[in-house]
Design a protein around this motif. Structure first.
Motif, PDB file in Angstrom:
ATOM      1  N   GLY A  78       0.699  -1.329   0.202  1.00  0.00           N
ATOM      2  CA  GLY A  78       0.094  -0.099   0.011  1.00  0.00           C
ATOM      3  C   GLY A  78       0.804   1.047   0.079  1.00  0.00           C
ATOM      4  N   ARG A  79       2.002   1.304   0.903  1.00  0.00           N
ATOM      5  CA  ARG A  79       2.787   2.370   0.928  1.00  0.00           C
ATOM      6  C   ARG A  79       3.534   2.512  -0.551  1.00  0.00           C
ATOM      7  NH1 ARG A  79       3.884   0.144   6.080  1.00  0.00           N
ATOM      8  NH2 ARG A  79       5.509  -0.782   5.393  1.00  0.00           N
ATOM      9  N   ASP A  80       4.052   1.471  -1.106  1.00  0.00           N
ATOM     10  CA  ASP A  80       4.820   1.467  -2.270  1.00  0.00           C
ATOM     11  C   ASP A  80       3.584   2.158  -3.582  1.00  0.00           C
ATOM     12  OD1 ASP A  80       6.714   0.039  -1.015  1.00  0.00           O
ATOM     13  OD2 ASP A  80       6.119  -1.680  -1.802  1.00  0.00           O
ATOM     14  N   ILE A  81       2.562   1.732  -3.582  1.00  0.00           N
ATOM     15  CA  ILE A  81       1.873   2.260  -4.377  1.00  0.00           C
ATOM     16  C   ILE A  81       1.376   3.983  -4.279  1.00  0.00           C
ATOM     17  CG2 ILE A  81      -0.855   2.141  -5.475  1.00  0.00           C
ATOM     18  CD1 ILE A  81      -0.677  -0.739  -4.591  1.00  0.00           C
ATOM     19  N   ARG A  82       0.976   4.095  -2.993  1.00  0.00           N
ATOM     20  CA  ARG A  82       0.931   5.401  -2.748  1.00  0.00           C
ATOM     21  C   ARG A  82       2.155   6.386  -3.222  1.00  0.00           C
ATOM     22  NH1 ARG A  82      -2.229   8.447   0.454  1.00  0.00           N
ATOM     23  NH2 ARG A  82      -3.175   6.491   1.478  1.00  0.00           N
ATOM     24  N   ALA A  83       3.467   5.831  -2.936  1.00  0.00           N
ATOM     25  CA  ALA A  83       4.679   6.529  -3.248  1.00  0.00           C
ATOM     26  C   ALA A  83       4.741   6.685  -4.515  1.00  0.00           C
ATOM     27  CB  ALA A  83       5.869   5.995  -2.516  1.00  0.00           C
ATOM     28  N   PHE A  84       4.365   5.584  -5.381  1.00  0.00           N
ATOM     29  CA  PHE A  84       4.415   5.586  -6.774  1.00  0.00           C
ATOM     30  C   PHE A  84       3.613   6.566  -7.684  1.00  0.00           C
ATOM     31  CE2 PHE A  84       2.910   3.649 -10.874  1.00  0.00           C
ATOM     32  CZ  PHE A  84       4.398   3.710 -11.470  1.00  0.00           C
ATOM     33  N   VAL A  85       2.403   6.697  -7.068  1.00  0.00           N
ATOM     34  CA  VAL A  85       1.292   7.609  -7.392  1.00  0.00           C
ATOM     35  C   VAL A  85       1.736   9.181  -7.236  1.00  0.00           C
ATOM     36  CG1 VAL A  85      -1.095   8.337  -7.400  1.00  0.00           C
ATOM     37  CG2 VAL A  85      -0.670   5.578  -7.642  1.00  0.00           C
ATOM     38  N   GLU A  86       2.000   9.222  -5.879  1.00  0.00           N
ATOM     39  CA  GLU A  86       2.457  10.718  -5.481  1.00  0.00           C
ATOM     40  C   GLU A  86       3.597  11.204  -6.388  1.00  0.00           C
ATOM     41  OE1 GLU A  86       3.126  10.515  -1.385  1.00  0.00           O
ATOM     42  OE2 GLU A  86       1.096  10.693  -0.774  1.00  0.00           O
ATOM     43  N   ARG A  87       4.635  10.142  -6.907  1.00  0.00           N
ATOM     44  CA  ARG A  87       5.887  10.720  -7.623  1.00  0.00           C
ATOM     45  C   ARG A  87       5.828  10.890  -9.286  1.00  0.00           C
ATOM     46  NH1 ARG A  87      12.049   8.235  -6.517  1.00  0.00           N
ATOM     47  NH2 ARG A  87      13.083   9.747  -7.674  1.00  0.00           N
ATOM     48  N   TYR A  88       4.832   9.721  -9.531  1.00  0.00           N
ATOM     49  CA  TYR A  88       4.857   9.931 -10.957  1.00  0.00           C
ATOM     50  C   TYR A  88       3.387   9.815 -11.520  1.00  0.00           C
ATOM     51  CZ  TYR A  88       9.480   7.824 -10.233  1.00  0.00           C
ATOM     52  OH  TYR A  88      10.692   7.460 -10.002  1.00  0.00           O
ATOM     53  N   GLY A  89       2.563  10.107 -10.616  1.00  0.00           N
ATOM     54  CA  GLY A  89       1.096  10.076 -11.170  1.00  0.00           C
ATOM     55  C   GLY A  89       0.759  10.931 -12.449  1.00  0.00           C
ATOM     56  N   ASP A  90       1.270  12.307 -12.180  1.00  0.00           N
ATOM     57  CA  ASP A  90       1.164  13.113 -13.264  1.00  0.00           C
ATOM     58  C   ASP A  90       2.271  13.068 -14.330  1.00  0.00           C
ATOM     59  OD1 ASP A  90      -0.909  14.179 -11.846  1.00  0.00           O
ATOM     60  OD2 ASP A  90       0.368  15.560 -10.634  1.00  0.00           O
ATOM     61  N   SER A  91       2.947  12.097 -14.464  1.00  0.00           N
ATOM     62  CA  SER A  91       3.784  12.067 -15.542  1.00  0.00           C
ATOM     63  C   SER A  91       3.165  11.224 -16.812  1.00  0.00           C
ATOM     64  CB  SER A  91       5.034  10.970 -14.918  1.00  0.00           C
ATOM     65  OG  SER A  91       5.981  10.817 -16.369  1.00  0.00           O
ATOM     66  N   PRO A  92       3.532  11.801 -18.125  1.00  0.00           N
ATOM     67  CA  PRO A  92       3.322  11.141 -19.397  1.00  0.00           C
ATOM     68  C   PRO A  92       3.553   9.840 -19.637  1.00  0.00           C
ATOM     69  CG  PRO A  92       4.957  13.056 -19.835  1.00  0.00           C
ATOM     70  CD  PRO A  92       4.474  12.953 -18.464  1.00  0.00           C
ATOM     71  N   GLY A  93       4.936   9.405 -18.781  1.00  0.00           N
ATOM     72  CA  GLY A  93       5.185   8.302 -18.957  1.00  0.00           C
ATOM     73  C   GLY A  93       4.723   7.027 -18.271  1.00  0.00           C
ATOM     74  N   ILE A  94       3.710   7.323 -17.569  1.00  0.00           N
ATOM     75  CA  ILE A  94       2.889   6.274 -16.651  1.00  0.00           C
ATOM     76  C   ILE A  94       1.641   5.740 -17.248  1.00  0.00           C
ATOM     77  CG2 ILE A  94       1.668   6.108 -14.439  1.00  0.00           C
ATOM     78  CD1 ILE A  94       4.612   6.096 -14.207  1.00  0.00           C
TER      79      ILE A  94
END
Length: 241
Positions: A184-200
């Motif tokens: 759960g923490r991993d997913i949250r960190a991934f979304v917070e860091r890259y969620g707005d990136s066009p490469g996601i």
């Protein structure tokens, strides 16, 4: 590292066998004598055919194949865990299984780029172009937890993929100490860091963990049965809060 005989071939074999059988049959026949010409007839020497200019082979122009744009429905699993002494200080993953790089690699196939570093931006650019040629629209990047070698290289992969128009999905491996809460923490960190990136990579459909159809980042969990599903559901519920 995780790593019929076609009809035409049958026809060729059949023809070859027929030729052998024919040869045997002919050799078994008695030779037929050729009579000599009568004495009153002059012997005519054969004349040579005039030499003809060689025929030029037709020029074949290959037709380019338009494979079209990459498809988000085509996903390839991508492993950014390779390292070299020149870039990363030591060999990483190439030596798996007791191999001794660079001549002996822990890989099923010799890479066309040689034993490369997954942190080399030139290599990443080449990989993305090769993926595009195969119409791969999404890569699921192997990830072994916070602070791991592949975690440190993730930003460069996201940037290279985004520049090529390829989406990155996180592939959470069974790293040491992985739990439902840590996922759960991993997913949250991934979304917070890259969620707005066009490469996601993003998906807009419901899953067994929720009915939302809003576009959101894609995450894979390897061997989820090793994690308490109720706890994983709870961790994902907390992400919505």
């Amino acid at each position: 590292m995780r790593r019929r005989i076609p009809n035409l071939a049958i026809l060729v074999v059949a023809v070859a066998l027929a030729g052998i059988a024919g040869g045997v049959a002919l050799s078994a026949c008695a030779p037929v004598p050729i009579p000599s010409p009568p004495p009153s007839f002059a012997t005519v020497s054969p004349t040579r055919s005039p030499t003809l200019p060689p025929t030029e082979a037709p020029t074949v122009v290959p037709t380019p194949i338009d494979v079209g744009p990459p498809s988000s429905r085509v996903t390839a699993f991508y492993y950014g865990w390779y390292g070299t002494p020149s870039i990363d200080g030591r060999w990483r993953h190439w030596a798996q299984g007791g191999h001794t790089p660079p001549e002996d690699l822990g890989a099923a196939f010799e890479p066309a780029l040689g034993p490369y570093s997954s942190h080399d931006p030139i290599v990443l650019g080449r990989h993305m172009q090769e993926l595009l040629a195969a119409r791969v629209g999404t890569i699921a990047v192997s990830w072994w937890g916070p602070g791991s070698f592949d975690d440190l290289g993730l930003p460069a992969i996201v940037e290279a993929a985004g520049s090529a128009g390829i989406g990155v999905a996180l592939h959470i491996e069974p790293y040491k100490g992985r739990t439902a809460a840590s996922i759960g923490r991993d997913i949250r960190a991934f979304v917070e860091r890259y969620g707005d990136s066009p490469g996601i990579a993003r998906a807009a459909r419901a899953t067994k963990f929720g009915t939302s159809v809003a576009p959101r980042p894609v995450v894979y969990v390897y061997l989820p049965r090793e994690v308490d599903e109720a706890g994983l559901r709870h961790a994902i519920d907390e992400l919505r809060g």
